[in-house]
Scaffold this motif. Structure first.
Motif, PDB file in Angstrom:
ATOM      1  N   ASN A 177    -122.588 -21.466 -13.127  1.00  0.00           N
ATOM      2  CA  ASN A 177    -122.342 -22.900 -12.992  1.00  0.00           C
ATOM      3  C   ASN A 177    -121.870 -23.230 -11.583  1.00  0.00           C
ATOM      4  OD1 ASN A 177    -119.478 -22.914 -13.004  1.00  0.00           O
ATOM      5  ND2 ASN A 177    -119.452 -22.884 -15.231  1.00  0.00           N
ATOM      6  N   ALA A 218    -126.122 -28.086 -15.810  1.00  0.00           N
ATOM      7  CA  ALA A 218    -126.611 -27.861 -17.180  1.00  0.00           C
ATOM      8  C   ALA A 218    -128.102 -28.176 -17.285  1.00  0.00           C
ATOM      9  CB  ALA A 218    -125.809 -28.716 -18.149  1.00  0.00           C
ATOM     10  N   ALA A 230    -123.374 -20.856 -21.376  1.00  0.00           N
ATOM     11  CA  ALA A 230    -124.446 -21.507 -22.138  1.00  0.00           C
ATOM     12  C   ALA A 230    -124.298 -21.172 -23.618  1.00  0.00           C
ATOM     13  CB  ALA A 230    -125.804 -21.055 -21.630  1.00  0.00           C
ATOM     14  N   THR A 257    -126.568 -30.774 -22.427  1.00  0.00           N
ATOM     15  CA  THR A 257    -125.587 -29.857 -23.019  1.00  0.00           C
ATOM     16  C   THR A 257    -125.519 -30.045 -24.533  1.00  0.00           C
ATOM     17  OG1 THR A 257    -123.846 -31.518 -22.721  1.00  0.00           O
ATOM     18  CG2 THR A 257    -124.079 -29.851 -20.983  1.00  0.00           C
ATOM     19  N   THR A 284    -122.752 -30.314 -25.743  1.00  0.00           N
ATOM     20  CA  THR A 284    -121.642 -31.274 -25.751  1.00  0.00           C
ATOM     21  C   THR A 284    -122.120 -32.685 -26.065  1.00  0.00           C
ATOM     22  OG1 THR A 284    -121.026 -29.975 -23.786  1.00  0.00           O
ATOM     23  CG2 THR A 284    -119.593 -31.802 -24.391  1.00  0.00           C
ATOM     24  N   THR A 309    -115.988 -31.471 -23.163  1.00  0.00           N
ATOM     25  CA  THR A 309    -116.802 -30.274 -22.905  1.00  0.00           C
ATOM     26  C   THR A 309    -116.162 -29.111 -23.672  1.00  0.00           C
ATOM     27  OG1 THR A 309    -117.882 -28.875 -21.266  1.00  0.00           O
ATOM     28  CG2 THR A 309    -115.666 -29.595 -20.715  1.00  0.00           C
TER      29      THR A 309
END
Ligand SMILES: N[C@@H](CCC(=O)N[C@@H](CS)C(=O)NCC(=O)O)C(=O)O
Length: 344
Positions: A45, A89, A108, A158, A160, A200
């Motif tokens: 990331n 992402a 991930a 994501t 999320t 997140t």
């Protein structure tokens, strides 16, 4: 005599059928390419302390960085042969699919559709997480139930984003997503009040609270987790040998912790009479050949980055500013979920 040979052959055949015939790994496309290139390329990331973060000199640290260095240690017996490619992402899966990176070591979440329809393989879990929410303390919000009508910053591409929508629907709540791709911009939007909350994986919230917020005590991570987020490395479909190398590199870090082998004592442990330790460290040959690697692959991993617990503590545990508990990431023998498959 003939009868004895016949019995021996039959026993051998049975053994072969039961155990599978030992065949050394053929060098696969990815391993060949990595070797020729002289380094392994990992998608990481763009900067979440604890997982992967570069310092001002470009030196990367983090749990996912250690995993990538461990793969380089396994392949080259040299952890420095790792290159880190920052990905958001949205960018991360195309980067694996296109071959820009050899492996994604970037918080991930492993899901069915990512494996079944994106052409990716999940190779294990290096962090068991769950989705949380962070709010300004001054808002007085102490529970997710109080967030009705709130704007919530979230990153696109994501789990999320998907979980947030599911949660709102299942709980008949209005949660208005503010979708922002770059984590720095999410943090700015939260700080400026453009979003009432940021959501997140909770480990990332814990990290961002202490490393990205000037006043960490002004921010509260709500107690509720709304999902399971098993985070782990992913590779492209279609190269079983490379999949095995990534998978067993992670398992080797966990196995080292199970066996009490650390960065500090790994040399001493090569003298251990324990057959499991001897096999693990390549004193007894076999595992390396099966993977198409040098027999010192696992020894070099531990020498380079330590065992899983050491990497966890250094990057996000007591030895770090984040100070996360091991929780689910503790070994199975101590109440967690980290469990090495037999390395034999
Ligand atoms: N685990 C979730 C979320 C992963 C994710 O991308 N989280 C963000 C939120 S902090 C992140 O890592 N951002 C860092 C970046 O964009 O580089 C997933 O796989 O979809």
């Amino acid at each position: 005599m003939g009868k004895i040979i016949g019995v021996a052959l039959a026993a051998g055949l049975m053994g072969g059928l039961l155990m599978g015939t030992a065949r050394p790994a053929q060098a696969g496309v990815t391993l060949d390419a990595v070797r020729q290139r002289g380094h392994v390329t990992c998608g990481v990331n763009t900067g979440v302390a604890g997982f992967s973060l570069p310092d001002s000199k470009g030196n990367w640290t983090g749990l996912d960085i250690d995993l990538c260095r461990a793969i380089a240690a396994a392949v080259f017996l040299d952890p420095s042969k790792a290159i880190f490619v920052p990905t958001t992402a949205v960018q991360r899966f195309p980067a694996v699919q296109s071959g820009e990176i050899d492996v994604l070591t970037r918080n991930a979440t492993q899901t069915l559709t990512r494996e079944a329809s994106l052409g990716l393989h999940m190779t294990g879990v290096n962090f068991y997480d769950g989705q949380g929410f962070m709010v300004p303390k001054k808002s007085g919000v102490k529970s997710l139930k109080q967030l009705g009508g709130a704007t919530v910053c979230v990153q696109p591409g994501t789990t999320t984003e998907l979980n947030l929508a599911d949660y709102a629907r299942a709980n008949h709540m209005e949660l208005k997503p503010v979708v922002i791709e770059r984590v720095d911009d999410d943090i700015s939007a939260l700080s400026s009040g453009r979003c009432d909350a940021f959501t997140t994986d909770s480990s990332q919230l814990a990290s961002l609270r202490v490393t990205a917020m000037p006043q960490p005590d002004d921010w509260l991570i709500l107690p509720e987790l709304i999902s399971k987020e098993p985070l782990g490395p992913m590779v492209r479909n279609g190269d079983d040998q490379w999949l095995n190398i990534v998978k067993w590199t992670l398992l080797a870090m966990i196995q080292a912790e199970e066996l009490g082998i650390t960065q500090a004592n790994v040399d001493e442990k090569t003298k251990s009479p324990n057959p499991e330790v001897q096999r693990f460290l390549g004193v007894t040959a076999g595992n390396g050949q099966a993977l198409g690697l040098d027999e010192k692959w696992a020894y070099t991993i531990v020498k380079a980055v330590g065992n899983y617990g050491e990497s966890f503590e250094r990057n996000m545990g007591k030895g770090s500013p984040i100070k996360l508990d091991r929780g689910l990431n503790e070994l199975w023998t101590r109440g967690g979920l980290m469990y090495a498959l037999p390395l034999r």
